[in-house]
Design a protein around this motif. Sequence first.
Motif, mmCIF file in Angstrom:
data_model
loop_
_atom_site.group_PDB
_atom_site.id
_atom_site.type_symbol
_atom_site.label_atom_id
_atom_site.label_comp_id
_atom_site.label_asym_id
_atom_site.label_seq_id
_atom_site.Cartn_x
_atom_site.Cartn_y
_atom_site.Cartn_z
ATOM 1 N N GLY A 48 47.195 21.864 43.992
ATOM 2 C CA GLY A 48 45.754 22.048 44.221
ATOM 3 C C GLY A 48 45.198 23.100 45.088
ATOM 4 O O GLY A 48 43.941 23.965 44.748
ATOM 5 N N ALA A 49 45.798 23.822 46.030
ATOM 6 C CA ALA A 49 45.617 24.806 46.655
ATOM 7 C C ALA A 49 45.368 26.118 46.131
ATOM 8 O O ALA A 49 44.506 27.134 46.136
ATOM 9 N N LEU A 50 46.612 26.441 45.278
ATOM 10 C CA LEU A 50 46.666 27.600 44.411
ATOM 11 C C LEU A 50 45.476 27.261 43.320
ATOM 12 O O LEU A 50 44.941 28.768 43.204
ATOM 13 N N VAL A 51 45.179 26.617 42.604
ATOM 14 C CA VAL A 51 44.363 26.510 41.801
ATOM 15 C C VAL A 51 42.919 26.899 42.461
ATOM 16 O O VAL A 51 41.984 27.573 41.883
ATOM 17 N N PHE A 52 42.631 26.174 43.690
ATOM 18 C CA PHE A 52 41.375 26.766 44.603
ATOM 19 C C PHE A 52 41.305 28.243 44.755
ATOM 20 O O PHE A 52 40.284 28.741 44.467
ATOM 21 N N LEU A 53 42.336 28.820 45.232
ATOM 22 C CA LEU A 53 42.320 30.041 45.546
ATOM 23 C C LEU A 53 42.138 30.934 44.275
ATOM 24 O O LEU A 53 41.263 32.072 44.342
ATOM 25 N N LEU A 54 42.743 30.543 43.188
ATOM 26 C CA LEU A 54 42.585 31.102 41.898
ATOM 27 C C LEU A 54 41.337 31.104 41.476
ATOM 28 O O LEU A 54 40.605 32.195 40.904
ATOM 29 N N VAL A 55 40.432 30.246 41.438
ATOM 30 C CA VAL A 55 39.190 30.003 41.231
ATOM 31 C C VAL A 55 38.076 31.111 42.159
ATOM 32 O O VAL A 55 37.230 31.443 41.560
ATOM 33 N N VAL A 56 38.522 30.819 43.203
ATOM 34 C CA VAL A 56 37.483 31.658 44.295
ATOM 35 C C VAL A 56 37.756 33.078 43.751
ATOM 36 O O VAL A 56 36.839 33.838 43.950
ATOM 37 N N ALA A 57 38.980 33.485 43.662
ATOM 38 C CA ALA A 57 39.146 34.842 43.194
ATOM 39 C C ALA A 57 38.491 35.352 41.982
ATOM 40 O O ALA A 57 37.858 36.336 41.877
ATOM 41 N N ILE A 58 38.405 34.402 40.970
ATOM 42 C CA ILE A 58 37.796 34.664 39.916
ATOM 43 C C ILE A 58 36.052 34.686 40.055
ATOM 44 O O ILE A 58 35.600 35.640 39.751
ATOM 45 N N ILE A 59 35.641 33.840 40.746
ATOM 46 C CA ILE A 59 34.204 33.874 41.205
ATOM 47 C C ILE A 59 33.941 35.154 41.806
ATOM 48 O O ILE A 59 32.906 35.689 41.586
ATOM 49 N N VAL A 60 34.788 35.681 42.809
ATOM 50 C CA VAL A 60 34.624 36.712 43.429
ATOM 51 C C VAL A 60 34.375 38.018 42.559
ATOM 52 O O VAL A 60 33.420 38.846 42.617
ATOM 53 N N VAL A 61 35.347 38.236 41.634
ATOM 54 C CA VAL A 61 35.401 39.028 40.771
ATOM 55 C C VAL A 61 34.238 39.311 39.899
ATOM 56 O O VAL A 61 33.399 40.025 39.412
ATOM 57 N N VAL A 62 33.897 38.021 39.292
ATOM 58 C CA VAL A 62 32.666 37.786 38.293
ATOM 59 C C VAL A 62 31.264 38.064 39.109
ATOM 60 O O VAL A 62 30.509 38.924 38.511
ATOM 61 N N VAL A 63 31.374 37.717 40.300
ATOM 62 C CA VAL A 63 30.103 38.029 40.969
ATOM 63 C C VAL A 63 29.966 39.769 41.439
ATOM 64 O O VAL A 63 29.023 40.364 41.283
ATOM 65 N N LEU A 64 30.994 40.286 41.690
ATOM 66 C CA LEU A 64 30.982 41.677 41.841
ATOM 67 C C LEU A 64 30.733 42.644 40.649
ATOM 68 O O LEU A 64 30.062 43.417 40.510
ATOM 69 N N GLU A 65 31.454 42.183 39.509
ATOM 70 C CA GLU A 65 31.157 42.698 38.074
ATOM 71 C C GLU A 65 29.607 42.166 37.919
ATOM 72 O O GLU A 65 28.863 43.374 37.294
ATOM 73 N N ALA A 66 29.187 41.340 37.846
ATOM 74 C CA ALA A 66 27.724 41.217 37.637
ATOM 75 C C ALA A 66 26.711 41.774 38.401
ATOM 76 O O ALA A 66 25.559 42.117 38.035
ATOM 77 N N THR A 67 26.972 42.208 39.896
ATOM 78 C CA THR A 67 26.112 43.185 40.578
ATOM 79 C C THR A 67 26.452 44.512 40.651
ATOM 80 O O THR A 67 25.730 45.296 41.358
ATOM 81 N N GLY A 68 27.191 44.820 39.401
ATOM 82 C CA GLY A 68 27.204 46.420 39.157
ATOM 83 C C GLY A 68 28.540 46.842 39.932
ATOM 84 O O GLY A 68 28.859 48.195 39.948
ATOM 85 N N HIS A 69 29.250 46.362 40.689
ATOM 86 C CA HIS A 69 30.287 46.677 41.405
ATOM 87 C C HIS A 69 31.593 46.588 40.423
ATOM 88 O O HIS A 69 31.611 45.706 39.727
ATOM 89 N N HIS A 70 32.334 47.726 40.309
ATOM 90 C CA HIS A 70 33.630 47.719 39.659
ATOM 91 C C HIS A 70 34.763 47.198 40.549
ATOM 92 O O HIS A 70 35.035 47.743 41.377
ATOM 93 N N VAL A 71 35.624 46.363 39.910
ATOM 94 C CA VAL A 71 36.873 45.649 40.521
ATOM 95 C C VAL A 71 37.881 46.587 39.845
ATOM 96 O O VAL A 71 37.880 46.384 38.562
ATOM 97 N N ILE A 72 38.796 47.212 40.407
ATOM 98 C CA ILE A 72 40.186 48.086 39.875
ATOM 99 C C ILE A 72 41.260 47.464 40.415
ATOM 100 O O ILE A 72 41.498 47.539 41.689
ATOM 101 N N PHE A 73 42.104 46.887 39.668
ATOM 102 C CA PHE A 73 43.449 46.507 39.822
ATOM 103 C C PHE A 73 44.340 47.501 39.807
ATOM 104 O O PHE A 73 44.518 48.133 38.798
ATOM 105 N N ARG A 74 45.318 47.829 40.992
ATOM 106 C CA ARG A 74 46.143 48.875 40.647
ATOM 107 C C ARG A 74 47.692 48.299 41.081
ATOM 108 O O ARG A 74 47.791 47.638 41.545
#
Length: 127
Positions: free
Chosen positions: A101-127
């Motif tokens: 449950g905690a792992l799923v919650f953290l994964l959902v929060v991370a996805i929401i943060v990435v989506v919000v950043l992409e929607a506001t014009g910021h680019h998320v780069i994974f290296r």
Amino acid sequence: MQNKTFTKLLALYLVFTLFLLTLPSQGWAMFVPASRAAPARQADLGAIQKTLESSVVKQRLMDFGLSPEDALARINMLSDEQTHTLAANLDSLQAGADGVGALVFLLVVAIIVVVVLEATGHHVIFR
């Protein structure tokens, strides 16, 4: 002239409707029959007793100077709601409990943060 009459009638209607909506509805208070309440409490007590029979829990109780029988006697003094809450949270209290449950919650929060950043014009780069 007609507009004022209509406004007055509408205001009167709204006041009357508001008054009717705020009246308390009739309620019936009665006792819950023991036949309905007992099975749920017995199921919760069974789950708690099963946990108390665990060797790790027994040892920790002994370390605190409390026998499993004393702990069960104290648990019997809890209300039905408290007993149900304790039984529902037993998995999270045990060592090595389900962490999915905690792992799923953290994964959902991370996805929401990435989506919000992409929607506001910021680019998320994974290296």
